[in-house]
Design an enzyme around this catalytic site. Sequence first.
Site, short mmCIF file in Angstrom:
data_model
loop_
_atom_site.label_atom_id
_atom_site.label_comp_id
_atom_site.label_asym_id
_atom_site.label_seq_id
_atom_site.Cartn_x
_atom_site.Cartn_y
_atom_site.Cartn_z
N TYR A 181 0.70 -1.19 0.03
CA TYR A 181 0.09 -0.21 -0.09
C TYR A 181 0.80 1.48 0.13
O TYR A 181 2.03 1.24 0.97
CB TYR A 181 -0.95 0.17 1.36
CG TYR A 181 -2.00 -1.13 1.01
CD1 TYR A 181 -3.02 -0.94 0.61
CD2 TYR A 181 -1.72 -2.24 1.62
CE1 TYR A 181 -4.02 -2.04 0.21
CE2 TYR A 181 -2.56 -3.35 1.57
CZ TYR A 181 -3.86 -3.36 0.86
OH TYR A 181 -4.71 -4.24 0.76
N SER A 182 0.36 2.12 -0.77
CA SER A 182 1.43 3.46 -1.11
C SER A 182 0.99 4.21 0.47
O SER A 182 -0.03 4.23 0.83
CB SER A 182 0.64 4.46 -2.01
OG SER A 182 0.85 3.62 -3.38
N CYS A 359 -0.21 7.46 -10.88
CA CYS A 359 -0.42 6.41 -9.84
C CYS A 359 -1.91 5.98 -9.78
O CYS A 359 -2.86 6.82 -9.87
CB CYS A 359 -0.28 7.06 -8.47
SG CYS A 359 0.02 5.79 -7.12
N GLU A 399 3.14 4.12 -10.89
CA GLU A 399 3.07 3.21 -10.00
C GLU A 399 1.49 2.90 -9.89
O GLU A 399 0.77 3.48 -9.50
CB GLU A 399 3.45 3.40 -8.58
CG GLU A 399 3.34 2.32 -7.54
CD GLU A 399 4.37 2.57 -6.42
OE1 GLU A 399 5.50 2.32 -6.42
OE2 GLU A 399 3.72 3.22 -5.55
N TYR A 401 -1.39 -0.44 -10.20
CA TYR A 401 -1.91 -1.61 -9.61
C TYR A 401 -3.34 -2.15 -10.06
O TYR A 401 -4.01 -1.28 -10.35
CB TYR A 401 -1.67 -1.49 -7.99
CG TYR A 401 -2.15 -0.37 -7.31
CD1 TYR A 401 -3.49 -0.23 -6.92
CD2 TYR A 401 -1.25 0.69 -7.00
CE1 TYR A 401 -3.88 0.72 -6.06
CE2 TYR A 401 -1.77 1.77 -6.41
CZ TYR A 401 -3.03 1.67 -5.94
OH TYR A 401 -3.70 3.02 -5.44
P1 FAD Z 1 -7.19 -10.30 -2.94
O1 FAD Z 1 -7.98 -11.22 -1.97
O2 FAD Z 1 -5.62 -10.27 -2.97
O3 FAD Z 1 -7.86 -10.30 -4.47
C1 FAD Z 1 -7.27 -9.76 -5.52
C2 FAD Z 1 -7.45 -10.87 -6.55
O4 FAD Z 1 -9.09 -10.76 -6.53
C3 FAD Z 1 -6.90 -10.30 -7.91
O5 FAD Z 1 -5.46 -10.94 -7.98
C4 FAD Z 1 -7.82 -11.12 -8.91
O6 FAD Z 1 -7.47 -12.17 -9.14
C5 FAD Z 1 -9.18 -10.98 -7.99
N1 FAD Z 1 -10.17 -9.73 -8.66
C6 FAD Z 1 -10.21 -8.79 -8.20
N2 FAD Z 1 -11.05 -8.06 -8.99
C7 FAD Z 1 -11.79 -9.00 -9.62
C8 FAD Z 1 -12.72 -8.89 -10.55
N3 FAD Z 1 -13.43 -7.64 -10.76
N4 FAD Z 1 -13.20 -10.10 -11.04
C9 FAD Z 1 -12.61 -11.31 -10.84
N5 FAD Z 1 -11.59 -11.26 -10.08
C10 FAD Z 1 -11.12 -10.12 -9.54
N6 FAD Z 1 -4.50 -0.51 -2.88
C11 FAD Z 1 -5.10 0.43 -2.28
O7 FAD Z 1 -6.46 0.28 -1.93
N7 FAD Z 1 -4.59 1.61 -1.81
C12 FAD Z 1 -3.10 1.88 -2.25
O8 FAD Z 1 -2.57 2.71 -1.74
C13 FAD Z 1 -2.57 0.72 -2.78
N8 FAD Z 1 -1.06 0.94 -3.26
C14 FAD Z 1 -0.43 0.02 -3.83
C15 FAD Z 1 0.77 0.12 -4.14
C16 FAD Z 1 1.57 -0.75 -4.92
C17 FAD Z 1 2.82 -0.46 -5.24
C18 FAD Z 1 0.70 -2.08 -5.30
C19 FAD Z 1 1.50 -3.25 -6.10
C20 FAD Z 1 -0.41 -2.44 -4.69
C21 FAD Z 1 -0.89 -1.31 -4.08
N9 FAD Z 1 -2.62 -1.40 -3.72
C22 FAD Z 1 -3.00 -0.51 -3.23
C23 FAD Z 1 -3.29 -2.52 -4.17
C24 FAD Z 1 -3.40 -3.64 -3.08
O9 FAD Z 1 -1.79 -4.14 -2.98
C25 FAD Z 1 -3.98 -4.95 -2.88
O10 FAD Z 1 -3.58 -5.56 -4.37
C26 FAD Z 1 -5.35 -4.68 -3.01
O11 FAD Z 1 -5.77 -4.16 -1.67
C27 FAD Z 1 -6.31 -5.85 -3.23
O12 FAD Z 1 -5.84 -6.88 -2.24
P2 FAD Z 1 -6.76 -7.76 -1.52
O13 FAD Z 1 -6.08 -8.66 -0.41
O14 FAD Z 1 -7.81 -7.16 -1.00
O15 FAD Z 1 -7.45 -8.69 -2.58
#
Ligand code: FAD
Length: 401
Positions: A181-182, A359, A399, A401
Amino acid sequence: MYGPVPSANTLKNTEYANRFFVYEVEGLRQNEATDQVESPIRKSGSVFITVPYNRMNQEMQRITRMGGKIKSIKPLNGNNHSDQAGTTAEQGKDKKAAMSETKAKAKAKSDVPVNIYKPKNPLIGKCVGNQELVKEGGIGRVRHLTFDVSDSDLWYLEGQSIGIIPPGENEKGKPHKLRLYSIASTRHGDQGDDNTVSLCVRELVYQHPETNETIYGVCSSYLCNLDEGADVTITGPVGKEMLLPEDPNATIIMMATGTGIAPYRAYLRRMFQEKHEDYKFNGFAWLIFGVPYQQNILYKEDLEKMQQEFPDNFRLTYALSREQKTADGKKMYIQNRVAEQVSEIWELLQKENTHTYICGLKGMEDGIDEALSAEAEKHGANWSDFQKSMKKAGRWHVETY
Ligand code: FAD
């Protein structure tokens, strides 16, 4: 700034917070060093400054601001001003002092902190704030979260990210992996005491494409529902892509969709809300921010207040895709705003101290590239070559994601 070192008698009665440390500092300008400190001792190019424990962080920042480098930090009189050593409470405080010392040393040594905490040895922070940023009528949930990291070595710069390891296991029975997360706060944290780190997190919710079941993202929903007072497992910081240039006269073009605003909140607070000795922003910052509705404009009041207070230094442009329309009646996305203002953006990009940041949602670059390609062509340039040269010069930052 500080009084003279207390006498032995005074020290006998002092609490731990009155312990003193001696910073050996190089590169301080004499006047500034002595203006602030009553009795620095100067020896072979170094200045020795006595600092009470509870001022260690502030003093370190002051030294850095004045261009000084901390060579060493030692406890005054062998670390024992108090004669109450040995109790558990004392040991806990000793640990805190040692951490502050390590943090100070690390800050002095490196310019950009990376992976101070790794997944095998993460930091346990405490949630001290979790507020909704989307107003009624907007889409989804986005939370501003703040974690207390005061008992740690964590420090970071604007534009970096931290990792969060959600509790529990994945479908393979393995502990969940970290999510990045940023960081949305400046290096000094939202309270300005260097003790917190903040994030801006959107809860991921989607319908399973086959079963139509509602799925909540593991880490984002864990964070969005986190109670104040709860522990949170943190790694990092990481990332050098989105750092802000030190030049206070730079032009900073920021393009964001949704939570892509996080690093820019940190930049803008550093530019316009915090006061620094070594960074008085007098350049031009332009934020082009895309969200679906008015109610989804994250940090709206803060942004608009800064724009009102600094109209010559900060321009704020929204692209509200479900409310605004382009001249030809299409939804207003960020790339449409870029296209509208592309001749001015192109002109700004020609300046050597212009940095562009993108971003947010993956894919947002394509439309921006398209608009800039067309403009580059008008000037007889090739956008892809121009962009490459900006990247090489460290002036094009992405950046998504
Ligand atoms: P997970 O449980 O890991 O689920 C994600 C997975 O769900 C995906 O890989 C995909 O397979 C599936 N999925 C998602 N959408 C769909 C869809 N519509 N249909 C079908 N499948 C789907 N997030 C923020 O909120 N704020 C930030 O500031 C932020 N900064 C980031 C900075 C960087 C450098 C990076 C790489 C990512 C950043 N993210 C940010 C994103 C964050 O890291 C997570 O990826 C995000 O919160 C989702 O994680 P999760 O565990 O909730 O979802």
